[in-house]
Design an enzyme around this catalytic site. Structure first.
Site, PDB file in Angstrom:
ATOM      1  N   THR A 157       0.834  -1.206   0.000  1.00  0.00           N
ATOM      2  CA  THR A 157       0.000   0.000   0.000  1.00  0.00           C
ATOM      3  C   THR A 157       0.871   1.259   0.000  1.00  0.00           C
ATOM      4  OG1 THR A 157      -1.707  -1.184   1.207  1.00  0.00           O
ATOM      5  CG2 THR A 157      -1.842   1.220   1.258  1.00  0.00           C
ATOM      6  N   GLN A 336     -29.258  -4.987  -0.243  1.00  0.00           N
ATOM      7  CA  GLN A 336     -30.600  -5.591  -0.230  1.00  0.00           C
ATOM      8  C   GLN A 336     -31.672  -4.539   0.058  1.00  0.00           C
ATOM      9  OE1 GLN A 336     -30.552  -8.611  -1.187  1.00  0.00           O
ATOM     10  NE2 GLN A 336     -32.737  -9.064  -1.041  1.00  0.00           N
ATOM     11  N   ILE A 337     -31.407  -3.658   1.012  1.00  0.00           N
ATOM     12  CA  ILE A 337     -32.398  -2.634   1.378  1.00  0.00           C
ATOM     13  C   ILE A 337     -32.573  -1.633   0.231  1.00  0.00           C
ATOM     14  CG2 ILE A 337     -32.803  -0.668   2.951  1.00  0.00           C
ATOM     15  CD1 ILE A 337     -31.502  -2.465   5.169  1.00  0.00           C
ATOM     16  N   GLU A 363      -4.043  -6.975   6.325  1.00  0.00           N
ATOM     17  CA  GLU A 363      -3.578  -6.955   7.730  1.00  0.00           C
ATOM     18  C   GLU A 363      -3.995  -8.231   8.466  1.00  0.00           C
ATOM     19  OE1 GLU A 363      -3.156  -3.342   9.782  1.00  0.00           O
ATOM     20  OE2 GLU A 363      -2.982  -2.154   7.942  1.00  0.00           O
ATOM     21  N   GLU A 367      -9.086 -15.942   8.563  1.00  0.00           N
ATOM     22  CA  GLU A 367      -8.555 -17.250   8.978  1.00  0.00           C
ATOM     23  C   GLU A 367      -7.345 -17.046   9.896  1.00  0.00           C
ATOM     24  OE1 GLU A 367      -9.412 -16.348   5.905  1.00  0.00           O
ATOM     25  OE2 GLU A 367     -11.074 -17.724   5.495  1.00  0.00           O
TER      26      GLU A 367
HETATM   27  N1  COS Z   1       3.809  -9.688  19.143  1.00  0.00           N
HETATM   28  C1  COS Z   1       5.074 -10.019  19.490  1.00  0.00           C
HETATM   29  N2  COS Z   1       5.673 -11.163  19.093  1.00  0.00           N
HETATM   30  C2  COS Z   1       4.964 -11.986  18.304  1.00  0.00           C
HETATM   31  C3  COS Z   1       3.643 -11.698  17.905  1.00  0.00           C
HETATM   32  C4  COS Z   1       3.072 -10.488  18.366  1.00  0.00           C
HETATM   33  N3  COS Z   1       1.823 -10.145  18.014  1.00  0.00           N
HETATM   34  N4  COS Z   1       3.189 -12.707  17.125  1.00  0.00           N
HETATM   35  C5  COS Z   1       4.188 -13.587  17.048  1.00  0.00           C
HETATM   36  N5  COS Z   1       5.257 -13.164  17.752  1.00  0.00           N
HETATM   37  C6  COS Z   1       6.526 -13.853  17.952  1.00  0.00           C
HETATM   38  C7  COS Z   1       6.268 -15.209  18.609  1.00  0.00           C
HETATM   39  O1  COS Z   1       6.224 -15.079  20.024  1.00  0.00           O
HETATM   40  C8  COS Z   1       7.454 -16.000  18.159  1.00  0.00           C
HETATM   41  O2  COS Z   1       8.580 -15.672  18.968  1.00  0.00           O
HETATM   42  P1  COS Z   1       9.639 -16.792  19.444  1.00  0.00           P
HETATM   43  O3  COS Z   1      10.256 -17.306  18.170  1.00  0.00           O
HETATM   44  O4  COS Z   1      10.589 -16.022  20.300  1.00  0.00           O
HETATM   45  O5  COS Z   1       8.850 -17.830  20.165  1.00  0.00           O
HETATM   46  C9  COS Z   1       7.720 -15.477  16.759  1.00  0.00           C
HETATM   47  O6  COS Z   1       7.101 -14.160  16.706  1.00  0.00           O
HETATM   48  C10 COS Z   1       7.122 -16.341  15.677  1.00  0.00           C
HETATM   49  O7  COS Z   1       5.717 -16.430  15.925  1.00  0.00           O
HETATM   50  P2  COS Z   1       4.838 -17.651  15.450  1.00  0.00           P
HETATM   51  O8  COS Z   1       5.523 -18.930  15.797  1.00  0.00           O
HETATM   52  O9  COS Z   1       3.452 -17.455  15.972  1.00  0.00           O
HETATM   53  O10 COS Z   1       4.875 -17.455  13.871  1.00  0.00           O
HETATM   54  P3  COS Z   1       4.055 -18.225  12.752  1.00  0.00           P
HETATM   55  O11 COS Z   1       4.868 -18.147  11.540  1.00  0.00           O
HETATM   56  O12 COS Z   1       3.611 -19.565  13.220  1.00  0.00           O
HETATM   57  O13 COS Z   1       2.683 -17.433  12.582  1.00  0.00           O
HETATM   58  C11 COS Z   1       1.216 -15.598  12.105  1.00  0.00           C
HETATM   59  C12 COS Z   1       2.522 -16.116  12.690  1.00  0.00           C
HETATM   60  C13 COS Z   1       0.430 -16.604  11.288  1.00  0.00           C
HETATM   61  C14 COS Z   1       0.384 -15.150  13.263  1.00  0.00           C
HETATM   62  C15 COS Z   1       1.734 -14.431  11.268  1.00  0.00           C
HETATM   63  O14 COS Z   1       2.513 -14.914  10.197  1.00  0.00           O
HETATM   64  C16 COS Z   1       0.665 -13.516  10.720  1.00  0.00           C
HETATM   65  O15 COS Z   1       0.149 -12.656  11.444  1.00  0.00           O
HETATM   66  N6  COS Z   1       0.358 -13.675   9.424  1.00  0.00           N
HETATM   67  C17 COS Z   1      -0.493 -12.729   8.739  1.00  0.00           C
HETATM   68  C18 COS Z   1       0.349 -11.599   8.252  1.00  0.00           C
HETATM   69  C19 COS Z   1      -0.447 -10.444   7.832  1.00  0.00           C
HETATM   70  O16 COS Z   1      -1.239  -9.904   8.569  1.00  0.00           O
HETATM   71  N7  COS Z   1      -0.201 -10.053   6.592  1.00  0.00           N
HETATM   72  C20 COS Z   1      -0.801  -8.901   6.074  1.00  0.00           C
HETATM   73  C21 COS Z   1       0.282  -8.122   5.465  1.00  0.00           C
HETATM   74  S1  COS Z   1       0.442  -6.552   6.035  1.00  0.00           S
HETATM   75  S2  COS Z   1      -0.990  -5.573   5.133  1.00  0.00           S
END
Ligand code: COS
Length: 382
Positions: A157, A336-337, A363, A367
């Site tokens: 963006t 619809q309205i 963001e 899911e």
């Molecule tokens: N705040 C601080 N730390 C965070 C956090 C948060 N909100 N979320 C995750 N972390 C940390 C975790 O604690 C973990 O730390 P450690 O390695 O020290 O344990 C690390 O980051 C990795 O986190 P996690 O294991 O949960 O990562 P995953 O890859 O499994 O999943 C999700 C993370 C799916 C939650 C993440 O990839 C996500 O939010 N995806 C969507 C992204 C998004 O919103 N994209 C839009 C683009 S921007 S418009």
């Protein structure tokens, strides 16, 4: 960092008037032209919107999260493309810098961000790293004192207007997942950066997303944001905040659509009566109102908790999930309205119907929000 209650109320009113008088009359034209006029952008800057949540010491308004969402509720009452123009400066593009920047980095960039002279952009997503954002392939490999940045970002963006990118790149290719990722503050004018054409989108014309390509871009070490290897956490914390901002936008759009529906249902007659006298229409209005009120309460509660220093990762996801799905239902009921009029362009309802679809995707998709909520519940034991 917060406005006092009287200042907030006054500013919210000012933004409401600006949205109603300056932005609403040009919604259709902005959508048609796929561009916000420069004089409107200048007015947004003058109003302080670009520096909404930038600390006062750097020339911003110093809004708290509660202040910010209160303002965004108002901006949701017009086409969401307007909010997008400065949204990355207030939110994901600049908050990494506000939260994790060094005093030197802040002093260098934040005054320009607050005035809107510098537009910021948040570069996390890639072709193969959307929801799975920890799997970014863009690399920033050590080279002498600095780094060399290489890779491509997608659907970024405001990339075409940005002067400063917060870029998440892998500094340690040996490490999979988030721990090998670092965040960087990357000025647009570095050699090797190119920006793709704005994508043609389903809605929100006037707001632009583009690819950003980094072709062996040389970064100096002072461009690192936060510690090496902690860029993924920077991104996640920025998104916790951004999700509340987007939730507030969903509430604002829903409230606008409800107001339009109430006005239309009070005028339009069928079977000799106004639509508003039919119970099936009343039920739809009541459902929309109830749900938007619930979302407003969630956004405000989570924002106040964040301002009080609580971790709101789960609550921000709850708010984003509920508010984005809620506004989808509200927009569907609005079509619809309005009936046939809801489907033709002149009334603007079909435009909002298209505009709101992205809220369930960007963001973090619905899911992903559910995944985060469930994980946080397991961690907390409830
Ligand atoms: N705040 C601080 N730390 C965070 C956090 C948060 N909100 N979320 C995750 N972390 C940390 C975790 O604690 C973990 O730390 P450690 O390695 O020290 O344990 C690390 O980051 C990795 O986190 P996690 O294991 O949960 O990562 P995953 O890859 O499994 O999943 C999700 C993370 C799916 C939650 C993440 O990839 C996500 O939010 N995806 C969507 C992204 C998004 O919103 N994209 C839009 C683009 S921007 S418009």
């Amino acid at each position: 960092m917060a406005l006092d209650a009287a200042t907030r109320a006054e500013f919210v009113l000012q933004v409401r008037r600006f949205a109603e008088e300056r932005l609403r009359p040009i919604e259709a034209k902005v959508s048609e032209d796929d561009a916000i006029p420069e004089d409107v952008i200048a007015d947004m800057k003058a109003l302080g919107l670009y520096g909404l949540s930038i600390p006062e010491e750097f020339g911003g308004l110093g809004c708290s999260m509660e202040d910010e969402v209160s303002v965004v509720f108002e901006l949701g009452r017009v086409s969401p493309a307007f909010r997008s123009a400065f949204g990355t400066n207030v939110g994901i593009g600049a908050q990494g810098l506000v939260m994790f920047g060094t005093p030197e980095q802040k002093a260098k960039y934040l005054p320009g961000v607050a005035s809107g002279e510098i537009v910021t952009s948040f570069a996390l997503t890639e072709a193969e790293a959307g929801s799975d954002s920890a799997s970014v392939r863009t690399t920033a490999l050590r080279d002498g004192e600095g780094y060399v940045l290489k890779g491509s970002k997608r659907y970024i963006t405001n990339a075409n207007r940005a002067q400063l990118f917060t870029v998440m790149a892998r500094t340690d290719p040996e490490k999979k997942g988030g721990s090998g990722v670092s965040a960087f503050l990357v000025p647009r004018d570095l050699k090797g950066i190119s920006i793709g054409k704005p994508e043609k989108k389903m809605g929100q014309q006037g707001a632009h997303i583009c690819d950003v390509n980094f072709d062996d871009v040389r970064l100096t070490k002072d461009m690192l944001l936060g510690n090496e290897g902690e860029g993924f956490k920077v991104a996640m914390q920025v998104l916790d905040r951004g999700r509340l901002h987007i939730s507030a936008l969903c509430v604002g759009v829903a409230e606008r659509l409800i107001a339009d529906c109430v006005a239309y249902a009070g005028e339009r007659k069928q079977f000799g009566q106004t639509l508003s006298s039919f119970q099936m229409i009343q039920a739809q209005l009541a459902d929309s109102r109830t749900e938007s009120y619930a979302a407003r309460c969630m956004v405000l509660d989570a924002s106040r908790r964040r301002d009080a220093g609580e971790n709101v990762t789960m609550l921000a996801s709850c708010a984003k999930l509920f508010a984005s799905e809620m506004v989808g239902r509200v927009a569907d009921r609005a079509v619809q309205i309005f009936g046939g009029a809801g489907y033709v362009a002149d009334y603007g309802i079909e435009r909002f119907y298209r505009d709101v679809r992205i809220f369930r995707i960007y963001e973090g998709t619905s899911e992903i929000q559910r995944t985060i909520i469930a994980r946080e519940m397991m961690k907390a034991g409830g």
